[in-house]
Design a protein around this motif. Structure first.
Motif, mmCIF file in Angstrom:
data_model
loop_
_atom_site.group_PDB
_atom_site.id
_atom_site.type_symbol
_atom_site.label_atom_id
_atom_site.label_comp_id
_atom_site.label_asym_id
_atom_site.label_seq_id
_atom_site.Cartn_x
_atom_site.Cartn_y
_atom_site.Cartn_z
ATOM 1 N N SER A 18 9.330 -7.121 -3.052
ATOM 2 C CA SER A 18 10.197 -6.137 -2.467
ATOM 3 C C SER A 18 9.556 -4.649 -3.065
ATOM 4 C CB SER A 18 11.513 -6.259 -3.050
ATOM 5 O OG SER A 18 11.434 -5.709 -4.529
ATOM 6 N N PRO A 19 9.615 -3.554 -2.257
ATOM 7 C CA PRO A 19 9.420 -2.129 -2.449
ATOM 8 C C PRO A 19 9.551 -1.624 -4.060
ATOM 9 C CG PRO A 19 10.256 -2.306 -0.357
ATOM 10 C CD PRO A 19 10.490 -3.570 -0.930
ATOM 11 N N ALA A 20 10.771 -2.395 -4.674
ATOM 12 C CA ALA A 20 11.289 -1.908 -5.788
ATOM 13 C C ALA A 20 10.389 -2.600 -6.984
ATOM 14 C CB ALA A 20 12.998 -2.174 -6.138
ATOM 15 N N ALA A 21 10.308 -3.997 -6.606
ATOM 16 C CA ALA A 21 9.617 -4.785 -7.665
ATOM 17 C C ALA A 21 7.917 -4.225 -7.807
ATOM 18 C CB ALA A 21 9.429 -6.214 -7.409
ATOM 19 N N ILE A 22 7.521 -4.058 -6.710
ATOM 20 C CA ILE A 22 6.026 -3.573 -6.520
ATOM 21 C C ILE A 22 5.833 -2.177 -7.375
ATOM 22 C CG2 ILE A 22 4.332 -2.736 -5.264
ATOM 23 C CD1 ILE A 22 5.278 -4.686 -3.006
ATOM 24 N N ALA A 23 7.004 -1.325 -7.016
ATOM 25 C CA ALA A 23 7.050 0.002 -7.811
ATOM 26 C C ALA A 23 6.894 -0.145 -9.203
ATOM 27 C CB ALA A 23 8.099 0.817 -7.310
ATOM 28 N N GLN B 261 11.247 10.037 -0.855
ATOM 29 C CA GLN B 261 12.482 9.556 -0.919
ATOM 30 C C GLN B 261 13.027 8.637 0.147
ATOM 31 O OE1 GLN B 261 13.841 8.656 -4.039
ATOM 32 N NE2 GLN B 261 15.403 7.695 -2.904
ATOM 33 N N GLN B 262 13.189 9.625 1.234
ATOM 34 C CA GLN B 262 13.576 9.049 2.477
ATOM 35 C C GLN B 262 12.674 7.765 2.796
ATOM 36 O OE1 GLN B 262 16.585 10.137 4.239
ATOM 37 N NE2 GLN B 262 16.169 7.915 5.247
ATOM 38 N N ALA B 263 11.451 8.063 2.922
ATOM 39 C CA ALA B 263 10.533 6.712 3.488
ATOM 40 C C ALA B 263 10.721 5.736 2.483
ATOM 41 C CB ALA B 263 9.078 7.062 3.337
ATOM 42 N N THR B 264 11.063 5.777 1.241
ATOM 43 C CA THR B 264 11.268 4.967 0.462
ATOM 44 C C THR B 264 12.655 4.017 0.700
ATOM 45 O OG1 THR B 264 10.183 5.679 -1.461
ATOM 46 C CG2 THR B 264 11.642 4.010 -2.154
ATOM 47 N N GLU B 265 13.768 4.683 1.125
ATOM 48 C CA GLU B 265 14.933 4.130 1.435
ATOM 49 C C GLU B 265 14.752 3.474 2.831
ATOM 50 O OE1 GLU B 265 17.653 7.085 1.547
ATOM 51 O OE2 GLU B 265 17.482 7.703 -0.637
ATOM 52 N N ASP B 266 13.811 4.197 3.669
ATOM 53 C CA ASP B 266 13.739 3.250 4.935
ATOM 54 C C ASP B 266 12.766 2.196 4.846
ATOM 55 O OD1 ASP B 266 15.114 5.363 6.334
ATOM 56 O OD2 ASP B 266 13.340 6.578 7.002
ATOM 57 N N LEU B 267 11.927 2.254 4.160
ATOM 58 C CA LEU B 267 11.050 0.969 4.020
ATOM 59 C C LEU B 267 11.766 -0.228 3.178
ATOM 60 C CD1 LEU B 267 8.028 0.289 3.754
ATOM 61 C CD2 LEU B 267 8.022 0.689 1.491
ATOM 62 N N SER B 268 12.459 0.105 2.260
ATOM 63 C CA SER B 268 13.668 -0.857 1.493
ATOM 64 C C SER B 268 14.496 -1.374 2.463
ATOM 65 C CB SER B 268 14.318 -0.439 0.482
ATOM 66 O OG SER B 268 13.406 0.294 -0.619
ATOM 67 N N GLN B 269 14.892 -0.625 3.474
ATOM 68 C CA GLN B 269 15.838 -1.339 4.577
ATOM 69 C C GLN B 269 15.154 -2.147 5.529
ATOM 70 O OE1 GLN B 269 17.792 2.079 6.288
ATOM 71 N NE2 GLN B 269 18.855 2.829 4.348
ATOM 72 N N LEU C 124 0.829 -1.191 0.057
ATOM 73 C CA LEU C 124 -0.009 0.019 0.110
ATOM 74 C C LEU C 124 0.852 1.209 0.135
ATOM 75 C CD1 LEU C 124 -2.749 1.269 0.047
ATOM 76 C CD2 LEU C 124 -3.037 0.897 2.541
ATOM 77 N N LEU C 125 2.023 1.083 0.772
ATOM 78 C CA LEU C 125 2.881 2.271 0.942
ATOM 79 C C LEU C 125 3.265 2.662 -0.636
ATOM 80 C CD1 LEU C 125 4.863 1.900 4.329
ATOM 81 C CD2 LEU C 125 3.099 4.140 3.394
ATOM 82 N N VAL C 126 3.747 1.595 -1.390
ATOM 83 C CA VAL C 126 4.231 1.857 -2.556
ATOM 84 C C VAL C 126 3.433 2.322 -3.753
ATOM 85 C CG1 VAL C 126 5.513 0.487 -4.600
ATOM 86 C CG2 VAL C 126 6.173 0.024 -2.277
ATOM 87 N N ILE C 127 2.247 1.746 -3.703
ATOM 88 C CA ILE C 127 1.024 2.045 -4.675
ATOM 89 C C ILE C 127 0.648 3.582 -4.252
ATOM 90 C CG2 ILE C 127 -1.321 1.783 -4.948
ATOM 91 C CD1 ILE C 127 -0.829 -1.209 -4.518
#
Length: 273
Positions: A256-261, A174-182, A139-142
């Motif tokens: 993964s967040p990147a794959a969903i994105a 952008q910061q949230a995306t990095e934190d989410l991926s970590q 949901l965050l990525v969408i």
């Protein structure tokens, strides 16, 4: 609903309802909050009418009384303005219902779902925690991609100082995306996962409130309803993105967040054609 109430954020509506004795609103979406506010105003008005007829003083709070509720240091619309927005009963309610499918409501609904999922992930254990976490990641990525592809560019053009406002929102995302991926790489069983989750939650909620206060209300007030509804139709293509085919890649990488994105961006591009 038409009028000033359309520009009030979810948090502002909840604050107004709390001031009028209405609790249990944490799970309500904006359209439900609006309808509850309308019922509350009608109830207050009925109490006031009864007190006039009997000569007794009403103990209920009038929706036009008191100072405006404040959220995050910003004034909301006066409750009296909400009463004016109600208009002529059912006619005003119909005006609201005709708008409930616009992109602003879609994003506000996401904000509420995201807050709820953060709570679920924090409370759950084992497989339930993993499932809630996967839902939250998706949901965050969408949500962020809908904003970045469809809404932020529009806001940057239309808002006063829009480029500066949106640049700040993009940096936060952008910061949230990095934190989410970590966090995704750490996994829910990592000993630091819960602490890092709380940090992400706080940042995401603050970001959401800034969007509601500085971006969403202005767009709803200044753009045609038809345009906002049209954007929502495109955005729903992203909401329909689910897990990739199980035999395409290892499932963990699929989620993964990147794959969903990547899948969300493809869906939005196809929907916009």
């Amino acid at each position: 609903m038409a009028g000033d109430i359309d520009t009030m954020t979810v948090n502002q509506l909840r604050g107004w309802l709390k001031d009028h004795g209405v609790t249990g609103t944490s799970g309500m979406r904006k359209e439900e909050l609006v309808k509850t506010a309308v019922k509350t105003m009608r109830s207050d008005q009925g109490t006031m009418s009864a007190s006039i007829a009997t000569g007794k003083k009403s103990t209920g709070a009038s929706p036009a009384s008191g100072a405006a509720h404040r959220t995050g240091g910003k004034k909301t619309a006066q409750p009296g303005a909400m009463a004016r927005a109600e208009g002529s009963g059912r006619a005003g309610e119909t005006a609201w219902e005709s708008r409930h499918d616009d992109v602003i409501d879609l994003l506000l609904g996401h904000h509420e779902q995201i807050k709820e999922l953060f709570g679920q992930v924090g409370r759950a254990r084992g497989e339930q925690k993993q499932q809630a976490w996967e839902q939250l990641v998706r949901l965050l990525v969408i949500h962020e991609n809908i904003e970045q592809q469809l809404v932020h560019p529009l806001a940057a053009r239309r808002l006063p100082d829009g480029e500066d406002v949106i640049e700040s929102r993009l940096q936060e995302e952008q910061q949230a995306t990095e934190d989410l991926s970590q966090l995704y790489e750490m996994g829910v069983e990592h000993p630091q996962f819960d602490d890092r989750l709380i940090e992400l939650r706080d940042a995401v909620i603050e970001h959401a409130e800034l969007e509601e206060d500085e971006e969403f209300g202005y767009l709803r007030e200044n753009l045609p309803v038809e345009q906002l509804v049209g954007i929502a139709a495109t955005a729903r293509a992203a909401e329909r993105v689910g897990p990739a085919a199980p035999d395409a890649h290892p499932s963990r990488q699929n989620g993964s967040p990147a794959a969903i994105a990547n899948r969300v961006r493809d869906a939005l591009r196809d929907a916009a054609k």
